[in-house]
Scaffold this motif. Structure first.
Motif, PDB file in Angstrom:
ATOM      1  N   SER A  91      -9.306   1.522 -27.391  1.00 44.70           N
ATOM      2  CA  SER A  91      -8.071   1.287 -26.892  1.00 44.70           C
ATOM      3  C   SER A  91      -7.876   0.706 -24.753  1.00 44.70           C
ATOM      4  O   SER A  91      -8.754  -0.186 -24.812  1.00 44.70           O
ATOM      5  CB  SER A  91      -7.690   2.218 -25.820  1.00 44.70           C
ATOM      6  N   VAL A  92      -6.544  -0.412 -25.340  1.00 45.16           N
ATOM      7  CA  VAL A  92      -6.178  -1.040 -24.079  1.00 45.16           C
ATOM      8  C   VAL A  92      -5.372  -0.669 -22.762  1.00 45.16           C
ATOM      9  O   VAL A  92      -4.502  -0.037 -23.858  1.00 45.16           O
ATOM     10  CB  VAL A  92      -5.602  -2.662 -24.585  1.00 45.16           C
ATOM     11  N   VAL A  93      -5.884  -0.678 -21.609  1.00 44.99           N
ATOM     12  CA  VAL A  93      -4.831   0.032 -20.572  1.00 44.99           C
ATOM     13  C   VAL A  93      -4.862  -0.626 -19.676  1.00 44.99           C
ATOM     14  O   VAL A  93      -5.029  -2.062 -19.621  1.00 44.99           O
ATOM     15  CB  VAL A  93      -5.818   1.632 -20.306  1.00 44.99           C
ATOM     16  N   GLU A  94      -3.120  -1.256 -19.537  1.00 40.85           N
ATOM     17  CA  GLU A  94      -2.809  -2.009 -18.815  1.00 40.85           C
ATOM     18  C   GLU A  94      -2.485  -1.097 -17.607  1.00 40.85           C
ATOM     19  O   GLU A  94      -1.644   0.144 -17.639  1.00 40.85           O
ATOM     20  CB  GLU A  94      -1.199  -2.701 -19.549  1.00 40.85           C
ATOM     21  N   ILE A  95      -1.100  -1.855 -16.335  1.00 47.12           N
ATOM     22  CA  ILE A  95      -1.032  -0.969 -15.357  1.00 47.12           C
ATOM     23  C   ILE A  95      -0.447  -2.230 -14.920  1.00 47.12           C
ATOM     24  O   ILE A  95      -0.203  -2.957 -14.528  1.00 47.12           O
ATOM     25  CB  ILE A  95      -2.120  -0.474 -13.816  1.00 47.12           C
ATOM     26  N   TRP A  96       1.193  -1.258 -14.045  1.00 44.36           N
ATOM     27  CA  TRP A  96       1.921  -2.275 -13.459  1.00 44.36           C
ATOM     28  C   TRP A  96       2.456  -1.161 -12.216  1.00 44.36           C
ATOM     29  O   TRP A  96       2.378  -0.769 -12.891  1.00 44.36           O
ATOM     30  CB  TRP A  96       2.872  -3.116 -14.623  1.00 44.36           C
ATOM     31  N   GLN A  97       2.973  -2.326 -11.130  1.00 46.70           N
ATOM     32  CA  GLN A  97       3.082  -1.132 -10.014  1.00 46.70           C
ATOM     33  C   GLN A  97       3.582  -2.310  -8.733  1.00 46.70           C
ATOM     34  O   GLN A  97       3.578  -3.589  -9.222  1.00 46.70           O
ATOM     35  CB  GLN A  97       2.160  -0.694  -9.249  1.00 46.70           C
ATOM     36  N   CYS A  98       4.649  -2.362  -8.675  1.00 42.05           N
ATOM     37  CA  CYS A  98       5.060  -2.556  -6.672  1.00 42.05           C
ATOM     38  C   CYS A  98       3.968  -2.941  -5.983  1.00 42.05           C
ATOM     39  O   CYS A  98       2.494  -2.280  -6.046  1.00 42.05           O
ATOM     40  CB  CYS A  98       6.144  -1.552  -6.123  1.00 42.05           C
ATOM     41  N   ASP A  99       4.259  -4.216  -5.159  1.00 40.82           N
ATOM     42  CA  ASP A  99       3.522  -4.391  -3.977  1.00 40.82           C
ATOM     43  C   ASP A  99       2.978  -3.577  -2.507  1.00 40.82           C
ATOM     44  O   ASP A  99       4.320  -2.863  -2.894  1.00 40.82           O
ATOM     45  CB  ASP A  99       3.350  -6.076  -3.481  1.00 40.82           C
ATOM     46  N   ALA A 100       2.444  -3.606  -1.614  1.00 39.13           N
ATOM     47  CA  ALA A 100       2.765  -2.760  -0.200  1.00 39.13           C
ATOM     48  C   ALA A 100       3.896  -3.507   0.219  1.00 39.13           C
ATOM     49  O   ALA A 100       3.935  -2.111   1.381  1.00 39.13           O
ATOM     50  CB  ALA A 100       1.271  -3.537   0.320  1.00 39.13           C
ATOM     51  N   ASN A 101       5.230  -4.181  -0.087  1.00 38.59           N
ATOM     52  CA  ASN A 101       6.191  -4.504   0.630  1.00 38.59           C
ATOM     53  C   ASN A 101       6.822  -3.043  -0.782  1.00 38.59           C
ATOM     54  O   ASN A 101       8.125  -3.363   0.342  1.00 38.59           O
ATOM     55  CB  ASN A 101       6.650  -6.007   0.442  1.00 38.59           C
ATOM     56  N   ARG A 136      -9.408  -2.023 -10.186  1.00 38.88           N
ATOM     57  CA  ARG A 136      -9.370  -1.924  -8.633  1.00 38.88           C
ATOM     58  C   ARG A 136      -8.015  -2.349  -7.786  1.00 38.88           C
ATOM     59  O   ARG A 136      -7.350  -3.380  -8.871  1.00 38.88           O
ATOM     60  CB  ARG A 136     -10.190  -3.021  -7.696  1.00 38.88           C
ATOM     61  N   THR A 137      -7.534  -1.445  -7.328  1.00 39.89           N
ATOM     62  CA  THR A 137      -5.982  -2.542  -7.049  1.00 39.89           C
ATOM     63  C   THR A 137      -5.538  -1.030  -5.932  1.00 39.89           C
ATOM     64  O   THR A 137      -6.260  -0.997  -4.647  1.00 39.89           O
ATOM     65  CB  THR A 137      -4.565  -1.648  -8.246  1.00 39.89           C
ATOM     66  N   ILE A 138      -4.052  -1.164  -5.385  1.00 40.39           N
ATOM     67  CA  ILE A 138      -3.800  -1.253  -3.831  1.00 40.39           C
ATOM     68  C   ILE A 138      -2.869   0.903  -4.305  1.00 40.39           C
ATOM     69  O   ILE A 138      -2.925   0.940  -4.863  1.00 40.39           O
ATOM     70  CB  ILE A 138      -2.853  -1.760  -2.915  1.00 40.39           C
ATOM     71  N   ARG A 139      -3.231   1.252  -3.223  1.00 42.42           N
ATOM     72  CA  ARG A 139      -2.504   2.458  -2.422  1.00 42.42           C
ATOM     73  C   ARG A 139      -0.631   2.118  -3.012  1.00 42.42           C
ATOM     74  O   ARG A 139       0.060   1.808  -2.160  1.00 42.42           O
ATOM     75  CB  ARG A 139      -2.258   3.369  -2.097  1.00 42.42           C
ATOM     76  N   PRO A 140       0.058   2.821  -4.497  1.00 37.94           N
ATOM     77  CA  PRO A 140       1.075   2.267  -4.253  1.00 37.94           C
ATOM     78  C   PRO A 140       1.789   2.608  -2.921  1.00 37.94           C
ATOM     79  O   PRO A 140       1.868   4.240  -2.449  1.00 37.94           O
ATOM     80  CB  PRO A 140       1.640   2.578  -6.170  1.00 37.94           C
ATOM     81  N   VAL A 141       3.588   2.163  -2.574  1.00 33.26           N
ATOM     82  CA  VAL A 141       4.258   2.898  -2.349  1.00 33.26           C
ATOM     83  C   VAL A 141       5.292   3.335  -2.708  1.00 33.26           C
ATOM     84  O   VAL A 141       5.992   2.823  -3.251  1.00 33.26           O
ATOM     85  CB  VAL A 141       3.865   1.462  -0.660  1.00 33.26           C
ATOM     86  N   PRO A 142       6.568   4.187  -1.771  1.00 30.68           N
ATOM     87  CA  PRO A 142       7.572   4.110  -2.028  1.00 30.68           C
ATOM     88  C   PRO A 142       7.847   3.120  -2.292  1.00 30.68           C
ATOM     89  O   PRO A 142       8.777   2.348  -1.534  1.00 30.68           O
ATOM     90  CB  PRO A 142       8.108   5.366  -1.003  1.00 30.68           C
ATOM     91  N   TYR A 143       9.470   2.951  -2.624  1.00 31.34           N
ATOM     92  CA  TYR A 143      10.497   2.354  -3.677  1.00 31.34           C
ATOM     93  C   TYR A 143      11.759   2.793  -2.818  1.00 31.34           C
ATOM     94  O   TYR A 143      12.138   4.083  -4.147  1.00 31.34           O
ATOM     95  CB  TYR A 143      10.123   1.332  -3.693  1.00 31.34           C
ATOM     96  N   PRO A 144      12.677   2.442  -3.076  1.00 27.25           N
ATOM     97  CA  PRO A 144      14.411   3.808  -2.775  1.00 27.25           C
ATOM     98  C   PRO A 144      14.329   4.239  -3.837  1.00 27.25           C
ATOM     99  O   PRO A 144      14.272   3.285  -5.065  1.00 27.25           O
ATOM    100  CB  PRO A 144      14.844   2.573  -2.925  1.00 27.25           C
ATOM    101  N   GLY A 145      14.613   5.144  -4.185  1.00 26.17           N
ATOM    102  CA  GLY A 145      14.469   5.977  -5.009  1.00 26.17           C
ATOM    103  C   GLY A 145      13.663   6.656  -5.652  1.00 26.17           C
ATOM    104  O   GLY A 145      13.723   7.648  -6.533  1.00 26.17           O
ATOM    105  N   ARG A 146      11.714   6.342  -5.616  1.00 23.61           N
ATOM    106  CA  ARG A 146      10.763   6.592  -6.231  1.00 23.61           C
ATOM    107  C   ARG A 146      10.091   7.235  -5.210  1.00 23.61           C
ATOM    108  O   ARG A 146       9.737   6.418  -4.147  1.00 23.61           O
ATOM    109  CB  ARG A 146       9.997   5.475  -7.034  1.00 23.61           C
TER     110      ARG A 146
END
Ligand SMILES: [Fe+2]
Length: 217
Positions: A91-101, A136-146
């Motif tokens: 299996s191949v796992v992908e992730i994507w997320q917003c940055d600290a801003n 290894r990534t960063i803790r995700p932060v909220p953004y408008p609506g999420r």
């Protein structure tokens, strides 16, 4: 559409070696009765249009960037399993997320002018023969609506692609997040809300979360 897959690079393999050590110290035994199929969630609008040159499983460091990504470093690891608790190697796992801003690496995402170029934004890795993966990534932060979340896509050989999202236990916006609360079954919803703890983090100051992904056969 199944996108082309790539073998993990040396850094991925080294991080996997760390998973093996951690798993040996703190085995977590799941019985089949405890396993809940990971619920599918929307892919959202910010899956990459083009992949970054560096797309390994360390999103905190980008090749060619001297700086480290802004934000709280976290490690997320787990296994890709079937409903009987058997690993799904290959299996191949992908992730994507917003940055600290709160900004995604995506041309249609707001805030491109304040994007953190030291944050990779997207990564992928192949699980080992025990179904284990690590990012290894960063803790995700909220953004408008999420409420904070990390997008996951898991390609399982012969079984297609599961898309979901991982959430952080204790985040105050979880109760009001429309996407998270679209998962009506309480056990299924709880299965994607993950505690981040310092105890098992493999580096000082970081946090660790364990997110097992259970794919229905
Ligand atoms: Fe998102």
């Amino acid at each position: 559409m199944i996108r082309p897959l790539f073998a993990p690079d040396r850094r991925s393999l080294l991080i996997h070696a760390g998973v093996a050590v951690a798993a040996a110290v703190t085995p977590k035994i799941l019985t089949a009765a405890e396993l809940v199929a990971t619920p599918g969630q929307t892919e959202g609008p910010f899956y990459p249009v083009t992949f970054p040159p560096d797309m390994d499983n360390d999103l905190v460091r980008v090749t060619g960037q001297a700086a480290q990504a802004i934000g709280q470093v976290i490690h997320v690891s787990g296994r890709v399993l079937d409903l009987r608790g058997q690993p799904r190697p290959g299996s191949v796992v992908e992730i994507w997320q917003c940055d600290a801003n709160g900004v995604y690496r995506h041309p249609r995402a707001a805030g491109q002018g304040r994007i953190d170029h030291a944050f990779q934004g997207y990564g992928r890795t192949q699980v080992d023969d025990q179904g284990r993966y690590r990012f290894r990534t960063i803790r995700p932060v909220p953004y408008p609506g999420r409420t904070p979340h990390i997008h996951f896509a898991v390609h399982v050989p012969g079984q297609g692609r599961l898309v979901t999202q991982m959430y952080i236990e204790g985040e105050p916006l979880n109760d009001r997040d429309g996407v998270l609360n679209r998962i009506r079954d309480p056990k299924a919803r709880q299965s994607v809300i993950i505690p981040l703890l310092a105890a098992q983090a493999p580096e000082p100051g970081a946090l660790h979360g364990r997110f097992d992904i259970v794919v229905a056969a």
